[in-house]
Design an enzyme around this catalytic site. Structure first.
Site, short mmCIF file in Angstrom:
data_model
loop_
_atom_site.label_atom_id
_atom_site.label_comp_id
_atom_site.label_asym_id
_atom_site.label_seq_id
_atom_site.Cartn_x
_atom_site.Cartn_y
_atom_site.Cartn_z
CD GLU A 144 -0.56 -5.54 5.84
OE1 GLU A 144 -0.34 -6.14 4.76
OE2 GLU A 144 -0.91 -4.35 5.90
CG HIS A 190 -3.37 -3.85 3.31
ND1 HIS A 190 -2.41 -3.13 3.98
CD2 HIS A 190 -4.09 -2.93 2.63
CE1 HIS A 190 -2.54 -1.84 3.73
NE2 HIS A 190 -3.56 -1.69 2.90
CB CYS A 230 -0.98 -0.06 1.18
SG CYS A 230 -2.40 1.04 0.98
#
Lengths: 80, 231
Positions: free
Chosen positions: B205, B203, B86
């Site tokens: 994560e 994302h 990002c």
């Protein structure tokens, strides 16, 4: 000296903000607008008296930070 | 594995990134402040998402010139895997480590939702553990994720197999409708020439635990781990 750096998206790079502004202008009745593009203006106050040296410094600043030359063009104006 | 997560003023996915790396690798990464000049002895570097410097000037532009970036660039040059997610992706393009630029979303709005991604290559430290045929689900949350590269650069990315992820539908079809932000050729993530730097808008994560929506992001960190610590 003062410097003004105008940063604009390169021709051909999609400018959704410009498009939205264009659309809003049409909604307001401004029918004669062919295109709208959004740019940035950075004004700098420089500790430099020589216009040529000032220009070359600002040129360096524009390349290294002020503009992203992948998508943007820039134009420099130097004034007293 | 000795990982480092770089924190910039305005980063807000740094905790998630550290948590994801810790959960998958079993070791908490080092947090490195942007003003530091050395990452120390590390074998994996992650630049997290967020709004470094309030997105002033251009997203990632100021962060890309932070003191720590000189060492990120040096270590990347030495082959250390670098992941930018990002805002981290935006920083990598602004630092000149990845080609192209990330622009305002074509629809102008901030987009926060799950997307499907097609894993386009397994030839990288980040994607080896993905099942290529299966689309994976990850989260996006950005205002400026519209990947732009000129025609020549895009073709080069294709020819060199450097497109890591593309936005697709749930069947894995790469269609204009599946493109959330106007990115050229549905590009969601790309690799550098030497394939050790990955920048991506989604994302991974955030997809580490079933309780938080899914586990499709694990494969990315498992890939890095398996490369650094072969079983």
């Amino acid at each position: 000296m003062k410097a003004r750096v105008t940063i604009e998206l390169k021709p051909g790079v999609l400018d959704p903000q410009g498009k939205a502004i264009h659309h809003a202008l049409e909604v307001l009745g401004f029918s004669g607008v062919k295109d709208a593009r959004v740019g940035k203006l950075v004004t700098l106050e420089l500790d430099e008296d020589d216009p040529e040296r000032a220009r070359s410094q600002v040129e360096d600043m524009a390349k290294k930070l002020l503009a992203n030359t992948v998508i943007e063009n820039y134009r420099i104006e130097i004034a007293d | 594995m000795k990982a480092a997560v770089v924190i910039f003023p305005g980063s807000n996915c740094d905790r998630d990134m550290m948590d994801a790396i810790a959960k998958v690798t079993g070791k908490l990464p080092r947090a490195v402040w942007h003003r530091d000049t050395s990452l120390g002895d590390v074998d994996f570097i992650a630049l997290p998402g967020g709004f470094s410097y309030g997105d002033y000037l251009r997203c990632g532009a100021i962060a890309a010139r932070s003191p720590i970036m000189a060492d990120v660039i040096a270590k990347a040059g030495a082959g250390v895997p670098v992941l930018g997610v990002c805002n981290g992706f935006q920083i990598l393009t602004e630092a000149g480590l990845l080609p192209g630029a990330l622009m305002r979303n074509a629809g102008l709005t901030f987009i926060c939702r799950d997307v499907w991604l097609k894993v386009e290559t397994r030839r990288s430290p980040f994607t080896g553990c993905f099942e290529r045929a299966q689309p994976v689900r990850m989260h996006i949350a950005h205002h400026d994720g519209n990947y732009f590269a000129d025609e020549q650069t895009r073709r080069r990315l294709e020819d060199e197999d450097r497109i890591a992820f593309r936005y697709c539908d749930d069947k894995g079809r790469v269609t204009p409708e599946a493109n959330p932000n106007g990115s050229v050729a549905n590009i969601a993530g790309i690799l550098n020439e030497t394939r050790n730097i990955l920048g991506m808008m989604p994302h991974p994560e955030r997809m580490i635990e079933p309780e938080l929506g899914g586990t499709d992001g694990r494969a990315l960190f498992e890939s890095v781990l398996s490369l650094l610590q072969p079983a």
